[in-house]
Design an enzyme around this catalytic site. Structure first.
Site, PDB file in Angstrom:
ATOM      1  NE  ARG A   1      -4.043  -1.824   2.272  1.00 18.59           N
ATOM      2  CZ  ARG A   1      -4.167  -2.857   3.006  1.00 18.59           C
ATOM      3  NH1 ARG A   1      -3.432  -3.452   3.705  1.00 18.59           N
ATOM      4  NH2 ARG A   1      -5.269  -3.312   2.860  1.00 18.59           N
TER       5      ARG A   1
ATOM      6  CG  ASN B   1     -10.077  -7.935  12.290  1.00 17.39           C
ATOM      7  OD1 ASN B   1      -9.311  -7.388  11.508  1.00 17.39           O
ATOM      8  ND2 ASN B   1     -10.110  -9.205  12.185  1.00 17.39           N
TER       9      ASN B   1
ATOM     10  CG  ASP C   1     -12.730  -7.404   9.339  1.00 12.69           C
ATOM     11  OD1 ASP C   1     -11.535  -7.503   9.874  1.00 12.69           O
ATOM     12  OD2 ASP C   1     -12.868  -7.524   8.205  1.00 12.69           O
TER      13      ASP C   1
ATOM     14  CE  LYS D   1     -12.096  -3.127   7.978  1.00  9.07           C
ATOM     15  NZ  LYS D   1     -12.034  -4.443   7.915  1.00  9.07           N
TER      16      LYS D   1
ATOM     17  CG  MET E   1      -2.226 -19.721  -9.510  1.00 13.96           C
ATOM     18  SD  MET E   1      -4.020 -19.398  -8.695  1.00 13.96           S
ATOM     19  CE  MET E   1      -4.125 -21.074  -8.387  1.00 13.96           C
TER      20      MET E   1
END
Ligand code: CA
Length: 704
Positions: free
Chosen positions: A142, A283, A328, A355, A675
Site C-alpha cells: 500500500r 480486529n 472485523d 470501520k 498464483m
C-alpha cells in the site's frame, strides 16, 4: 501552538517556521529552504514535498499548496503518464526532491522523475519467491516511507528493506517476522519513520491465530529498538509488560490457543508534540468473539487507538473503538492530528473514521473521547456514550441467534484509503463505503473451531455482502462526505458509483481530489462539493492522490488500477475492471498539462468457457463449493467468482472445464504470476471449488 526551529547548515538562512496546527505562517519562499529531512515534522503539509504516506506526520493527507485552486483547476491537464505491469496499483506514492516513489504489486519500488515521467530506477524484492503460502492472501503493497535519503518498504513475507533513494541499492534488510512461528503474518502497509526510527506492523488476523505487534528499528542501521504486542499471549509464559497484564484481564477462556489478533496493518501517527506514536489496531482473530473469548470481555487492545512512548514503546493510553469486537471492525484507519476549539476550550485532538461508521474526536493528551457521531448507516450501536466513551450497542448485532445483517459491512464505512483533514477549517473529506453484510455462524462448530492452515479467509463466521444484486452497476453505495469535525455534522456529500472509490486529497487551493472506480479523476469545490473538473482516466482511480512542487510547479499524481482487498468486494464495486485489459498507470497532472492517454481499450465482453458436460450439481455441493471458494479463492478472484481486476475471471478460464488440468494448476500454482499453489487440497475439495465455478460460468452463459 508549537514552534519548530529548523536550522540549515548554510550560513545565510535561518529558517523560522512558526507552525500551529490551525494556521501556518510561512516566510517568503526565497528565505526558506526546508531541509528535506525535517519536512515531515511539519504539522500540516507546508513543505514542497510529500515525504510520508499521508503527507505529514500529522497524517492529514492535506496540502497547503494553492497554485492549483478553484479559479484555475479547469486548466488542469495530464503532464505525463507511465504504464505499469500487472499487480496491485492501489498504493500511495511519495515525492521528495522531484522524484516520485511508488511501491506497486508485491512491493516493487519505482523511482520516477516527477517532471519528465522517466523511470530512474526499479527495485524488485522478489516476493513471489519468498512469500510462499502468503501469496494466497492476495495483498499488495500500500505504500512506503522516505527518510534521510532512504526509502523503506515492507514485503508480504515480512521483510523491511531500506534502499538508497538515489539508486535503489539495498542499504539493509531485516526480517520483522523472525522468531514468529506462525507463517501467516504479512506486511501490506506503509512503514512510517519518525525521529530516526522506522515503525512497521503486520496483518494476518484473517488467516491464522495471530498476535499483532509493532516493531521499531533504527532507520540508519536496521537495528531493532522496541516491540509492542497488541494482545496478551499465554499468561503461563509471563507478560511482556504491565499493559499486557491489564489486557489479559479482558480476555476469557484459552484465547491464546485460538486467536488474538489486533494486527496493526495500516495506521501509525507520530505525535511529536507529546513524544508519542499512535497505533491503530485491528480486529480479533478469529472475528467471532464466541470462539475467541467465550463471547465476552473487551479484548484489549483490539480495535483501539493505543498511544505509546515514541522513545521506549511503553504504553501510555488507549481508546477502544469497539470493545469485544466480533465483526472485523478495527481502528486501523488514518488517525489525523490537530488542534481545535471545541465547546469554548482549545483541545489537542486526534480524529479518525474507523470501520464502524462513527467519526471520533479524541483528546490526544489522554485518549478521552470528546465526540462521536455516525457518518453513515450504522445499526450495531445507537450512539457512543460520551461519559463512558463506550458504544451503546444493539444486542442483536452480536448475532446471538446465529445471524444478523450488519451495517457497515467489514469493508468498513471507511477503510484504509485516506480521508483528508483540513485543520484550518476543521473539516474532513471522507471516502465513505455504504455496504452491509449478513453474518452467520449457524454452520460453524463454535466449540471445536480451529484455524484451518492455509485459508485465505478464516473467520469462524460466514459472511455475505448485503446489497441489491439487481441494481445498476453505477448505483451509488458510497459517498464523498465533507464533515464538520467540531459540530460533527455533514457539510455536503456527493454519491459515488458502486461501493469503493478513491482516497481523498484536499488542498489549501480549496479543492478536493478523488478518483472513482469507473475511471474518472475528479476535483470538487471544498466549500460546496460542486464538481469543478473531471479527467477520464479510463481505468479505476482508487489510489490516494498526492500533490507537491517540482521545479517550483505544483503537480498532482495518482495511480490507476486495482488491488489489495478491494477486489474481494466483487459485484458491489459498481464497475467490472478486466484483469486482462485494465491499464495500471501513474498519472501526473499540472496546470496547462496537455499530454493525452491512448484511447480506452475496448471493453471485452466476458464470455463463459464452453462446458458441454456440465450438469447442475445438488444444492449441498454448491453450498460447500461456495464456502471453499470464499476461503481459498475469493481474495483474488472476487466475491461470487466475479473477478474485478486483481486476477483473471475464472468463469472465462479455459482451464476450468478440464478436470486434470484444473487440479494440477491449482495444486502447482504459477508463482511468478502471483498464483499460489494449493498443494494440500484433496480431490474432493478441488471438486467442490470447480463445481462452484462451473455453476457460476453456466449462469454467465445463460445471460450472454
Ligand atoms: Ca480484518
Amino acid at each position: 501552538m508549537y514552534t519548530i526551529n529548523l536550522i540549515k547548515k548554510t550560513a545565510k538562512i535561518v529558517l523560522l517556521l512558526l507552525c500551529t496546527l490551525n494556521s501556518i505562517t510561512v516566510f517568503s519562499e526565497d528565505e526558506i529552504s526546508i531541509k528535506k529531512i525535517d519536512a515531515p515534522f511539519l504539522g500540516t503539509s507546508a513543505g514542497d514535498d510529500w515525504p510520508v504516506f499521508n503527507g505529514t506526520y500529522g497524517e492529514q493527507h492535506f496540502s497547503a499548496l494553492e497554485e492549483i485552486n478553484t479559479t484555475n483547476v479547469e486548466k488542469l491537464g495530464l503532464a505525463w503518464h507511465m504504464d505499469l505491469d500487472a499487480g496491485n496499483t492501489v498504493t500511495g506514492p511519495l515525492e521528495v526532491d522531484n522524484t516520485i516513489y511508488i511501491s506497486k504489486g508485491y512491493s516493487v519500488v519505482h523511482a520516477i522523475d516527477a517532471v519528465s515521467g522517466k523511470l530512474l530506477w526499479k527495485y524488485d524484492p522478489d516476493v513471489a519467491k519468498h512469500a510462499d503460502i502468503r501469496l494466497r492472501q492476495g495483498w499488495g503493497s500500500r505504500g512506503l516511507a522516505w527518510w534521510n535519503n532512504k526509502i523503506y518498504v515492507g514485503t508480504l513475507d515480512g521483510r523491511l528493506i531500506a534502499l538508497e533513494a538515489k539508486t535503489g541499492d539495498v542499504v539493509w534488510t531485516v526480517n520483522t517476522l523472525e522468531e514468529i512461528e506462525n507463517g501467516s503474518y504479512f506486511i501490506s502497509g506503509a512503514p512510517r519513520v519518525f525521529d530516526g526510527k522506522v515503525i512497521i506492523g503486520n496483518g494476518g488476523t484473517e488467516h491464522a491465530s495471530t498476535r499483532g505487534f509493532v516493531t521499531t528499528y533504527d532507520a540508519e542501521s536496521g537495528k531493532q529498538l522496541w516491540r509492542f504486542y497488541v494482545v496478551p499471549g499465554n499468561p503461563k509464559d509471563g507478560f511482556e509488560n504491565k499493559a499486557m497484564e491489564m489486557a489479559a484481564e479482558t480476555w476469557h477462556g484459552e484465547w491464546w490457543k485460538v486467536g488474538g489478533g489486533g494486527n496493526t496493518w495500516n495506521a501509525f501517527t507520530y505525535d511529536k508534540e507529546f513524544g508519542q506514536i499512535l497505533i491503530g489496531t485491528g480486529n480479533g482473530s478469529p472475528w467471532n468473539i464466541k470462539v475467541r473469548s467465550q463471547g465476552k470481555g473487551d479484548n484489549l487492545f483490539l480495535c483501539s487507538i493505543v498511544a505509546l512512548d515514541a522513545e521506549t514503546g511503553e504504553y501510555r493510553w488507549h481508546y477502544q473503538v469497539n470493545p469485544g469486537e466480533t465483526w472485523d471492525y478495527n481502528a486501523s484507519m488514518d488517525m489525523q492530528l490537530g488542534e481545535a476549539e471545541i465547546d469554548g476550550k482549545q483541545r489537542k485532538i486526534v480524529v479518525t473514521a474507523p470501520k464502524n461508521g462513527f467519526f471520533y474526536v479524541l483528546d490526544r493528551t489522554n485518549g478521552k473521547l470528546i465526540s462521536a457521531e455516525k457518518i453513515t448507516k450504522a445499526n450495531w450501536a445507537s450512539h457512543i456514550d460520551l461519559e463512558t466513551g463506550r458504544p451503546v450497542e444493539n444486542p442483536e448485532a452480536r448475532y446471538p441467534k446465529g445471524t444478523f445483517t450488519l451495517y457497515p459491512s467489514p469493508a468498513g464505512a471507511h477503510s484504509w484509503l485516506p480521508m483528508s483533514f483540513d485543520n484550518q477549517k476543521n473539516r474532513a473529506f471522507i471516502p465513505v463505503i455504504e455496504l452491509g453484510a449478513r453474518y452467520d455462524d449457524r454452520m460453524v462448530d463454535l466449540k471445536n473451531w480451529k484455524h484451518l492452515p492455509g485459508n485465505a479467509v478464516d473467520t469462524a463466521v460466514i459472511l455475505e455482502l448485503e446489497y441489491d444484486k439487481d441494481r445498476k452497476l453505477t448505483d451509488p453505495m458510497s459517498k464523498l462526505l465533507a464533515w464538520d469535525i467540531v459540530k460533527q455534522k455533514e457539510i455536503w456529500s456527493v454519491p459515488g458509483p458502486g461501493s469503493w472509490n478513491g482516497g481523498v486529497l484536499a488542498t489549501r487551493g480549496n479543492i478536493v481530489f478523488q478518483g472513482q472506480i469507473t475511471g474518472e479523476f475528479k476535483a470538487y469545490d471544498a466549500d460546496t462539493g460542486k464538481l469543478l473538473w473531471s479527467f477520464d482516466a479510463g481505468d479505476p482511480v482508487l489510489a490516494p492522490p498526492i500533490t507537491y512542487l517540482a521545479d517550483g510547479k505544483q503537480y498532482v499524481t495518482v495511480l490507476t488500477g486495482l488491488g489489495t482487498s478491494i477486489s474481494f468486494y466483487g459485484g458491489s464495486l459498481g464497475a467490472l475492471p478486466n484483469y486482462r485489459t485494465m491499464k495500471r498507470r501513474v498519472l501526473t497532472f499540472s496546470l496547462g498539462g496537455n499530454a493525452e492517454l491512448p484511447p480506452r481499450s475496448k471493453e471485452q465482453a466476458r464470455v463463459a468457457f464452453d462446458d458441454p458436460e456440465y450438469e447442475l450439481p445438488d444444492t449441498k455441493t454448491l453450498e460447500m463449493g461456495q464456502l471453499m471458494f470464499m476461503s481459498r479463492c475469493m481474495a483474488c478472484h472476487g466475491d461470487g467468482a466475479l473477478a474485478v481486476g486483481q486476477a483473471p475471471d475464472l468463469r472465462t478460464s479455459g482451464i476450468v472445464p478440464l478436470k486434470p488440468t484444473f487440479n494440477a494448476f491449482v495444486r502447482n500454482g504459477v508463482k511468478a504470476r502471483g498464483m499460489p499453489s494449493f498443494e494440500e487440497l484433496p480431490d474432493e475439495q478441488l471438486h467442490l471449488i470447480r463445481e462452484f465455478i462451473r455453476w457460476k460460468a453456466a449462469t454467465l452463459r445463460e445471460n450472454e
